[in-house]
Design an enzyme around this catalytic site. Structure first.
Site, short mmCIF file in Angstrom:
data_model
loop_
_atom_site.label_atom_id
_atom_site.label_comp_id
_atom_site.label_asym_id
_atom_site.label_seq_id
_atom_site.Cartn_x
_atom_site.Cartn_y
_atom_site.Cartn_z
N ASP A 1 0.89 -1.25 0.02
CA ASP A 1 0.03 0.05 0.01
C ASP A 1 0.90 1.27 0.08
O ASP A 1 2.11 1.20 0.14
CB ASP A 1 -0.93 -0.11 1.26
CG ASP A 1 -2.21 0.67 0.94
OD1 ASP A 1 -2.20 1.55 0.10
OD2 ASP A 1 -3.09 0.65 1.75
N ASP A 2 0.21 2.49 -0.19
CA ASP A 2 1.00 3.64 -0.50
C ASP A 2 1.48 3.96 1.03
O ASP A 2 2.51 4.59 1.30
CB ASP A 2 0.71 4.82 -1.13
CG ASP A 2 -1.15 4.88 -0.88
OD1 ASP A 2 -1.46 4.10 0.06
OD2 ASP A 2 -1.59 5.81 -1.50
N ASP B 1 -2.14 4.91 7.96
CA ASP B 1 -2.36 6.26 8.67
C ASP B 1 -2.66 5.79 10.05
O ASP B 1 -1.81 5.68 11.13
CB ASP B 1 -3.20 7.03 8.06
CG ASP B 1 -3.60 8.42 8.70
OD1 ASP B 1 -3.62 8.69 9.92
OD2 ASP B 1 -3.60 9.39 7.85
O1 LIG Z 1 -4.20 3.39 7.84
P1 LIG Z 1 -5.55 3.97 7.35
O2 LIG Z 1 -6.11 5.15 8.27
O3 LIG Z 1 -6.61 2.95 7.07
O4 LIG Z 1 -5.09 4.81 6.04
C1 LIG Z 1 -4.58 4.40 4.99
C2 LIG Z 1 -5.17 4.05 3.82
O5 LIG Z 1 -5.78 5.40 3.24
C3 LIG Z 1 -5.75 5.54 2.21
O6 LIG Z 1 -6.47 4.84 0.90
P2 LIG Z 1 -8.03 5.71 0.67
O7 LIG Z 1 -8.93 4.74 1.68
O8 LIG Z 1 -8.00 7.09 0.66
O9 LIG Z 1 -8.11 5.16 -0.61
P3 LIG Z 1 -7.44 5.04 -2.04
O10 LIG Z 1 -6.37 4.26 -1.85
O11 LIG Z 1 -8.53 4.81 -2.92
O12 LIG Z 1 -6.90 6.50 -2.48
C4 LIG Z 1 -4.17 4.99 1.66
O13 LIG Z 1 -4.18 4.64 0.39
C5 LIG Z 1 -4.36 3.71 2.87
O14 LIG Z 1 -4.79 2.52 2.05
N1 LIG Z 2 -3.47 11.03 0.31
C1 LIG Z 2 -3.70 10.78 1.48
N2 LIG Z 2 -4.42 9.79 1.89
C2 LIG Z 2 -4.48 9.27 3.24
N3 LIG Z 2 -5.17 8.47 3.67
C3 LIG Z 2 -4.94 8.48 4.93
N4 LIG Z 2 -4.08 9.16 5.23
C4 LIG Z 2 -3.59 9.90 3.94
C5 LIG Z 2 -2.66 10.82 3.62
O1 LIG Z 2 -1.87 11.30 4.80
N5 LIG Z 2 -2.79 11.13 2.39
MG LIG Z 3 -5.78 3.35 -0.12
#
Ligand SMILES: O=P(O)(O)OC[C@H]1O[C@H](OP(=O)(O)OP(=O)(O)O)[C@H](O)[C@@H]1O
Ligand SMILES: Nc1nc2[nH]cnc2c(=O)[nH]1
Ligand SMILES: [Mg+2]
Length: 172
Positions: free
Chosen positions: A106-107, A110
């Site tokens: 994952d990227d 948080d």
């Molecule tokens: O640790 P957490 O609080 O769960 O947050 C982390 C997740 O939040 C973001 O995804 P997001 O749900 O924004 O969706 P996306 O990847 O489709 O942008 C990020 O890519 C992680 O997958």
């Molecule tokens: N782009 C982005 N998405 C998130 N989702 C949860 N935390 C983050 C953050 O710091 N940046």
């Molecule tokens: Mg995500």
């Protein structure tokens, strides 16, 4: 970010990441993962995990790539975490049903909510993220850069070039 009393994006420290920086951070992550593997397959957590997963898979020479598709944040507001799709039976079998030998990418982590879900689904998989915040860090096996909990990471696919007013005209 999270719901309720959590700070909004505007109240957080911005951490903008360029494509160039992201690519370098993904390559650095792969250096570490190369010492941990080998892996049977990469599992990207959509959508943000798709970009690092492609780079990591390329560097590790892995061609089996699956996804766990989730929905949780609507921009910066964290809602219920929904798993829209799990890994295929074929990928699950590669990991013996518990994820052994699978590399989940994952990227970022948080709050750790997404990471916890991933751990519940595939407890023996290796979970890697490019960036980690303190609350989510304990859930990750390998990451590259830690940022503070009050940071908001802006990824290159969510941002674009725009005019910045000079400092003397009130730029932050
Ligand atoms: O640790 P957490 O609080 O769960 O947050 C982390 C997740 O939040 C973001 O995804 P997001 O749900 O924004 O969706 P996306 O990847 O489709 O942008 C990020 O890519 C992680 O997958
Ligand atoms: N782009 C982005 N998405 C998130 N989702 C949860 N935390 C983050 C953050 O710091 N940046
Ligand atoms: Mg995500």
């Amino acid at each position: 970010m999270g719901s309720g009393a959590e700070a909004s994006v505007a109240e957080r420290r911005p951490f903008p990441v360029s494509w160039d920086q992201f690519h370098r951070d993904c390559r650095a992550l792969t250096w570490r993962l190369n010492a941990v593997g080998p892996f049977h397959a990469v599992v990207a957590i959509t959508r943000g995990g798709l970009v690092p997963a492609a780079i990591v898979a390329r560097e590790l020479g892995l061609r089996v790539i699956d996804t766990i598709c989730v929905a949780s944040y609507a921009h910066d507001k964290q809602g219920e975490l929904q798993v829209l799709k799990g890994v295929s039976e074929q990928t699950a079998a590669l990991g013996g049903g518990t994820g052994k030998g699978l590399l989940i990418v994952d990227d970022l982590v948080d709050t750790g909510k997404t990471g916890r879900m991933v751990r519940d689904l595939l407890p023996d998989a290796h979970f890697a993220t490019v960036y980690a915040k303190p609350k989510g860090k304990p859930l990750v096996d390998t990451f590259i850069t830690e940022v503070s909990q009050d940071t908001w990471i802006f990824f290159p696919w969510d941002t674009g070039l725009s005019f910045q007013p000079p400092l003397k005209d009130g730029a932050a």
